[in-house]
Structures are given as C-alpha cells and as structure tokens.
Motif scaffolding. Structure first.
Motif, mmCIF file in Angstrom:
data_model
loop_
_atom_site.group_PDB
_atom_site.id
_atom_site.type_symbol
_atom_site.label_atom_id
_atom_site.label_comp_id
_atom_site.label_asym_id
_atom_site.label_seq_id
_atom_site.Cartn_x
_atom_site.Cartn_y
_atom_site.Cartn_z
ATOM 1 N N TRP A 6 -6.785 -6.048 4.663
ATOM 2 C CA TRP A 6 -5.462 -5.331 4.238
ATOM 3 C C TRP A 6 -5.145 -5.884 2.799
ATOM 4 C CZ3 TRP A 6 -2.042 -2.089 6.579
ATOM 5 C CH2 TRP A 6 -2.116 -1.886 7.930
ATOM 6 N N LEU A 7 -5.613 -6.903 2.542
ATOM 7 C CA LEU A 7 -5.177 -7.647 1.091
ATOM 8 C C LEU A 7 -6.336 -6.886 0.080
ATOM 9 C CD1 LEU A 7 -3.965 -9.677 -0.507
ATOM 10 C CD2 LEU A 7 -5.533 -11.335 -0.114
ATOM 11 N N LEU A 8 -7.231 -6.427 0.539
ATOM 12 C CA LEU A 8 -8.227 -5.839 -0.265
ATOM 13 C C LEU A 8 -7.728 -4.325 -0.496
ATOM 14 C CD1 LEU A 8 -10.839 -5.737 -1.859
ATOM 15 C CD2 LEU A 8 -11.900 -5.002 0.126
ATOM 16 N N ALA A 9 -7.346 -3.796 0.355
ATOM 17 C CA ALA A 9 -6.691 -2.287 0.293
ATOM 18 C C ALA A 9 -5.439 -2.385 -0.684
ATOM 19 C CB ALA A 9 -6.401 -1.773 1.570
ATOM 20 N N ALA A 10 -4.505 -3.217 -0.306
ATOM 21 C CA ALA A 10 -3.267 -3.404 -1.149
ATOM 22 C C ALA A 10 -3.946 -3.907 -2.570
ATOM 23 C CB ALA A 10 -2.637 -4.799 -0.669
ATOM 24 N N GLY A 11 -4.787 -4.517 -2.994
ATOM 25 C CA GLY A 11 -5.286 -4.871 -4.316
ATOM 26 C C GLY A 11 -5.756 -3.764 -4.914
ATOM 27 N N VAL A 12 -6.597 -2.656 -4.302
ATOM 28 C CA VAL A 12 -7.081 -1.561 -4.863
ATOM 29 C C VAL A 12 -6.048 -0.735 -5.400
ATOM 30 C CG1 VAL A 12 -8.555 0.525 -4.478
ATOM 31 C CG2 VAL A 12 -9.327 -1.965 -3.857
ATOM 32 N N VAL A 13 -5.253 -0.468 -4.454
ATOM 33 C CA VAL A 13 -3.893 0.688 -4.506
ATOM 34 C C VAL A 13 -3.143 -0.075 -5.883
ATOM 35 C CG1 VAL A 13 -1.980 1.370 -3.380
ATOM 36 C CG2 VAL A 13 -4.031 1.357 -2.159
ATOM 37 N N SER A 14 -2.754 -1.309 -5.613
ATOM 38 C CA SER A 14 -2.121 -1.747 -6.852
ATOM 39 C C SER A 14 -2.719 -1.736 -8.097
ATOM 40 C CB SER A 14 -1.865 -3.397 -6.708
ATOM 41 O OG SER A 14 -0.928 -3.398 -5.267
ATOM 42 N N ALA A 15 -3.913 -1.977 -8.154
ATOM 43 C CA ALA A 15 -4.759 -1.801 -9.337
ATOM 44 C C ALA A 15 -4.962 -0.354 -9.976
ATOM 45 C CB ALA A 15 -6.108 -2.258 -9.364
ATOM 46 N N VAL A 16 -4.777 0.474 -8.987
ATOM 47 C CA VAL A 16 -4.795 1.945 -9.595
ATOM 48 C C VAL A 16 -3.418 2.294 -10.016
ATOM 49 C CG1 VAL A 16 -4.976 4.191 -8.707
ATOM 50 C CG2 VAL A 16 -6.766 2.766 -8.051
ATOM 51 N N VAL A 17 -2.424 1.693 -9.608
ATOM 52 C CA VAL A 17 -0.717 2.036 -9.910
ATOM 53 C C VAL A 17 -0.665 1.403 -10.969
ATOM 54 C CG1 VAL A 17 1.425 1.555 -9.099
ATOM 55 C CG2 VAL A 17 -0.152 2.521 -7.456
ATOM 56 N N ILE A 27 0.816 -1.138 -0.078
ATOM 57 C CA ILE A 27 0.015 0.033 0.353
ATOM 58 C C ILE A 27 1.145 1.085 0.183
ATOM 59 C CG2 ILE A 27 -1.747 1.346 1.527
ATOM 60 C CD1 ILE A 27 -2.763 -1.271 2.453
ATOM 61 N N VAL A 28 1.730 1.185 0.714
ATOM 62 C CA VAL A 28 2.578 2.517 1.001
ATOM 63 C C VAL A 28 3.500 2.575 -0.279
ATOM 64 C CG1 VAL A 28 4.619 3.473 2.316
ATOM 65 C CG2 VAL A 28 2.708 2.523 3.451
ATOM 66 N N HIS A 29 3.892 1.473 -0.794
ATOM 67 C CA HIS A 29 4.654 1.725 -2.205
ATOM 68 C C HIS A 29 3.851 2.150 -3.264
ATOM 69 C CE1 HIS A 29 6.338 -0.021 -6.026
ATOM 70 N NE2 HIS A 29 7.604 0.431 -5.771
ATOM 71 N N GLY A 30 2.618 1.772 -3.326
ATOM 72 C CA GLY A 30 1.711 2.016 -4.383
ATOM 73 C C GLY A 30 1.426 3.274 -4.252
ATOM 74 N N ILE A 31 1.077 4.043 -2.686
ATOM 75 C CA ILE A 31 0.540 5.508 -2.979
ATOM 76 C C ILE A 31 1.718 6.434 -3.137
ATOM 77 C CG2 ILE A 31 -0.087 7.229 -1.097
ATOM 78 C CD1 ILE A 31 -1.757 4.993 0.243
ATOM 79 N N THR A 54 4.528 5.695 -5.104
ATOM 80 C CA THR A 54 4.901 5.671 -6.445
ATOM 81 C C THR A 54 3.706 6.513 -7.335
ATOM 82 O OG1 THR A 54 3.975 3.628 -6.842
ATOM 83 C CG2 THR A 54 6.062 3.775 -6.449
ATOM 84 N N LEU A 55 2.292 6.240 -7.163
ATOM 85 C CA LEU A 55 1.480 6.823 -7.512
ATOM 86 C C LEU A 55 1.611 8.605 -7.451
ATOM 87 C CD1 LEU A 55 -1.133 6.625 -9.104
ATOM 88 C CD2 LEU A 55 -2.343 7.015 -7.026
ATOM 89 N N LEU A 56 2.108 9.021 -6.353
ATOM 90 C CA LEU A 56 2.163 10.548 -6.315
ATOM 91 C C LEU A 56 3.575 11.011 -6.746
ATOM 92 C CD1 LEU A 56 1.084 10.743 -2.506
ATOM 93 C CD2 LEU A 56 -0.122 11.644 -4.374
#
Length: 170
Positions: free
Chosen positions: A118-129, A49-53, A55-57
C-alpha cells in the motif's frame, strides 16, 4: 491569461476558508474509510492513493472551464494551469502541492513495516501527482495524452442545433 474574466473554476481557492474546506473534505473521507473498517495503515494509504488519482484527473487532465465562455482562452489549459492565471510559486499552488506530500508522510508514518505494498502504491501515485505540479510540466502533454482528444468542458459558443424529429441537441 491574466486579462481573462474571473474563472470561478479556480477562483474559489482565493475565498476565505477554501483551504480549510479542502482539508475537511479530506478528513471526512478519512473518517469514512475508518467507518468502513479499514485498518489505519490501509486507510491512510487508500486516502493518499484516491486523493492522488482524483486530483491527477481533475487538476491535470480536464481542460477548460465549465462556467466561462472564453473560447480558446481557457480551453487549452488544465485546471492546474489556470490557477492564479498560470503563475507559479503562489500560496494556492504551494498549498495544493503540499497536501499530497503531507498525506504521503502520514501514510508512511502509519504504514511503515505494516503495509509495504500500500505504501509503495501511495508513494508512486504521490510522486506522479507532485511531479505533475512542478513548473517544468506546465503545458506539457506526456506521450501525446491530453493534447486534443481529452475531455474539454464545452463552450457555449459551440454551435448547436435541435433535431426536429427527435428534439435532441446535436
């Protein structure tokens, strides 16, 4: 964009060992989360999640380059759009697209049945990224975000003056 000067903002990806350094930074962050006492499933999901957020920013929101005075040439492009002069399907882009996917797979492996939220949140962030990295998103600004009001690195060609009373840059 290909005839622009060397952009050290993105050219580090072509340096020997840059990918290994990127992986070592991620591994160091994962080790820090372990030292912080997070359970393994939550640690991997938090890292994803942190990596995704981050890198997105950093990759898809900030435009321009802090090191090159290229005027409008780079100021309208995000860091992701500047990589390899805007060419897609290059080794650098494939690597940076694969990293969030691998982090998600590792998170899935450790969190399945243990930390569904946690896994759902990680999946959503990863999908967006990952979607943000696809070629059809090049130059796209969703919902008007990042069109002109987002953070852009200042160009040194921007005229500045000094207020003589306060001796501050205006």
């Amino acid at each position: 964009m290909s005839d622009s000067p060397v952009n050290v903002n993105t050219s580090w990806l072509d340096d020997r060992g840059s990918w290994a350094a990127y992986i070592l930074i991620i591994a160091g962050a994962r080790y820090f989360l372990q030292i912080a006492g997070l359970p393994i499933a939550e640690a991997w999901c938090t890292l994803t999640i942190v990596h995704g957020i981050f890198t997105l920013l950093a990759f898809h929101f900030a435009k321009g380059s802090p090191t090159i005075d290229a005027g409008d040439d780079l100021s309208k492009y995000t860091w992701w759009e500047q990589i390899d002069h805007g060419e897609y399907n290059t080794a650098n882009r494939k690597f940076l697209t694969l990293v969030p996917l691998v982090l998600l797979i590792i998170s899935y492996h450790f969190a399945m049945g243990v930390a569904f939220g946690w896994l759902l949140a990680a999946g959503v962030v990863s999908a967006v990224v990952i979607i943000a990295k696809l070629p059809f998103m090049h130059g796209q600004r969703l919902f008007g975000m990042n069109r002109s009001t987002s953070f852009t690195f200042p160009s040194s060609s921007t005229p500045r003056s000094v207020d003589s009373a306060s001796k501050k840059l205006i």
